[in-house]
Design an enzyme around this catalytic site. Structure first.
Site, PDB file in Angstrom:
ATOM      1  N   GLU A   1      -6.667   3.333  -2.892  1.00 17.37           N
ATOM      2  CA  GLU A   1      -5.582   3.640  -1.946  1.00 17.37           C
ATOM      3  C   GLU A   1      -6.066   3.490  -0.506  1.00 17.37           C
ATOM      4  O   GLU A   1      -5.371   2.909   0.347  1.00 17.37           O
ATOM      5  CB  GLU A   1      -5.084   5.064  -2.190  1.00 17.37           C
ATOM      6  CG  GLU A   1      -4.084   5.561  -1.161  1.00 17.37           C
ATOM      7  CD  GLU A   1      -4.045   7.073  -1.078  1.00 17.37           C
ATOM      8  OE1 GLU A   1      -3.587   7.586  -0.051  1.00 17.37           O
ATOM      9  OE2 GLU A   1      -4.480   7.738  -2.046  1.00 17.37           O
TER      10      GLU A   1
ATOM     11  N   ASP B   1       1.128   6.031  -2.676  1.00 13.92           N
ATOM     12  CA  ASP B   1      -0.326   5.930  -2.828  1.00 13.92           C
ATOM     13  C   ASP B   1      -0.692   4.881  -3.877  1.00 13.92           C
ATOM     14  O   ASP B   1      -1.627   4.088  -3.687  1.00 13.92           O
ATOM     15  CB  ASP B   1      -0.919   7.278  -3.232  1.00 13.92           C
ATOM     16  CG  ASP B   1      -0.865   8.312  -2.111  1.00 13.92           C
ATOM     17  OD1 ASP B   1      -0.573   7.931  -0.960  1.00 13.92           O
ATOM     18  OD2 ASP B   1      -1.112   9.500  -2.398  1.00 13.92           O
TER      19      ASP B   1
ATOM     20  N   GLU C   1      -0.321   1.295  -2.619  1.00 11.16           N
ATOM     21  CA  GLU C   1      -1.468   0.892  -1.800  1.00 11.16           C
ATOM     22  C   GLU C   1      -2.689   0.596  -2.684  1.00 11.16           C
ATOM     23  O   GLU C   1      -3.436  -0.359  -2.424  1.00 11.16           O
ATOM     24  CB  GLU C   1      -1.791   1.980  -0.788  1.00 11.16           C
ATOM     25  CG  GLU C   1      -0.717   2.141   0.280  1.00 11.16           C
ATOM     26  CD  GLU C   1      -0.936   3.362   1.169  1.00 11.16           C
ATOM     27  OE1 GLU C   1      -0.273   3.433   2.214  1.00 11.16           O
ATOM     28  OE2 GLU C   1      -1.751   4.224   0.804  1.00 11.16           O
TER      29      GLU C   1
ATOM     30  N   ASP D   1      -4.395   0.581   1.892  1.00  5.42           N
ATOM     31  CA  ASP D   1      -3.697   0.917   3.131  1.00  5.42           C
ATOM     32  C   ASP D   1      -4.107  -0.045   4.245  1.00  5.42           C
ATOM     33  O   ASP D   1      -3.271  -0.510   5.029  1.00  5.42           O
ATOM     34  CB  ASP D   1      -4.017   2.358   3.519  1.00  5.42           C
ATOM     35  CG  ASP D   1      -3.407   2.760   4.847  1.00  5.42           C
ATOM     36  OD1 ASP D   1      -2.176   2.766   4.963  1.00  5.42           O
ATOM     37  OD2 ASP D   1      -4.183   3.071   5.775  1.00  5.42           O
TER      38      ASP D   1
END
Length: 229
Positions: free
Chosen positions: A45, A118, A121, A49
């Protein structure tokens, strides 16, 4: 490792054939079910991102070469925020293949914006590690689709936009209050009312208080736009 049929279907929905299926499985593993032999998706995650951010920054620069940083920043924030990632997750039915612990499953984890965002990502990171940046970029641009073209020049979230509307007219900040909470404990629905100091109100309804507040703010902004022309 061989993917299950449902994970193979999900891989097809993503549009990426994993050379290392373990990366996809890890990306879909929540902390509520992780162990030493089954790591969760938090590290992915973190990476995803950043990959998503670079893809969106590139796309926004290409879409509007003359835009100033002050215009690009709110558009960028709108495209990478957790709610947008969760919306993309629902588009590809990511919740159905999330690997969750029993308590998180019972509490409605497959529908929660935070978990879905989450995991989205993390999946982006898995694609990046498996196929490189070009592969990740291609998947992200396809999944985000016309969201990039549709993102408004002023893409502030509704609560921020409403607060700035009130401040510009020397009104007190909007007030939010919970009107109702319905549904079972593991999957509640919140109804939130927002009120301006001039008495105008609107309501929003969603599976989290934050999302319901945003819905209420958006509804009131639409009222204001229609009545203040």
């Amino acid at each position: 490792m061989k993917l299950s049929a449902e994970h193979e279907d999900f891989s097809r929905r993503l549009g990426h054939d994993f050379a290392d299926p373990a990366l996809l499985i890890r990306a879909l593993t929540h902390g509520s079910i992780s162990s030493r032999s089954r790591p969760d998706n938090q590290r992915l995650e973190f990476l995803g991102d950043r990959v998503l951010g670079l893809v969106m920054a590139e796309a926004l620069l290409a879409a509007d070469p003359g835009a100033a940083e002050g215009q690009l920043a709110p558009r960028y924030n709108a495209l990478v925020r957790k709610e947008t990632c969760a919306d993309v997750a629902r588009q590809i039915d990511l919740g159905a293949v999330l690997r969750l612990g029993r308590s998180e499953t019972l509490s409605g984890g497959r529908r929660k914006d935070a978990l879905l965002g989450d995991a989205t990502e993390a999946v982006i990171a898995a694609i990046y590690l498996d196929g490189g940046f070009d592969a990740a970029r291609n998947v992200v641009l396809r999944l985000w689709g016309d969201r990039i073209a549709r993102v408004k020049a002023d893409a502030r979230d509704p609560k921020t936009a409403l607060q700035e509307w009130a401040q510009a007219r020397r009104q007190s900040p909007p007030e939010y209050r919970e009107i109702a909470r319905d549904g079972p404990d593991h999957a509640p629905l919140f109804t939130i009312e927002v009120r301006l100091s001039d008495g105008r109100t609107a309501r929003g309804r969603a599976t989290s208080k934050r999302a319901a507040e945003q819905e209420a703010a958006q509804a009131l902004l639409e009222i204001l736009e229609a009545t203040d022309e």
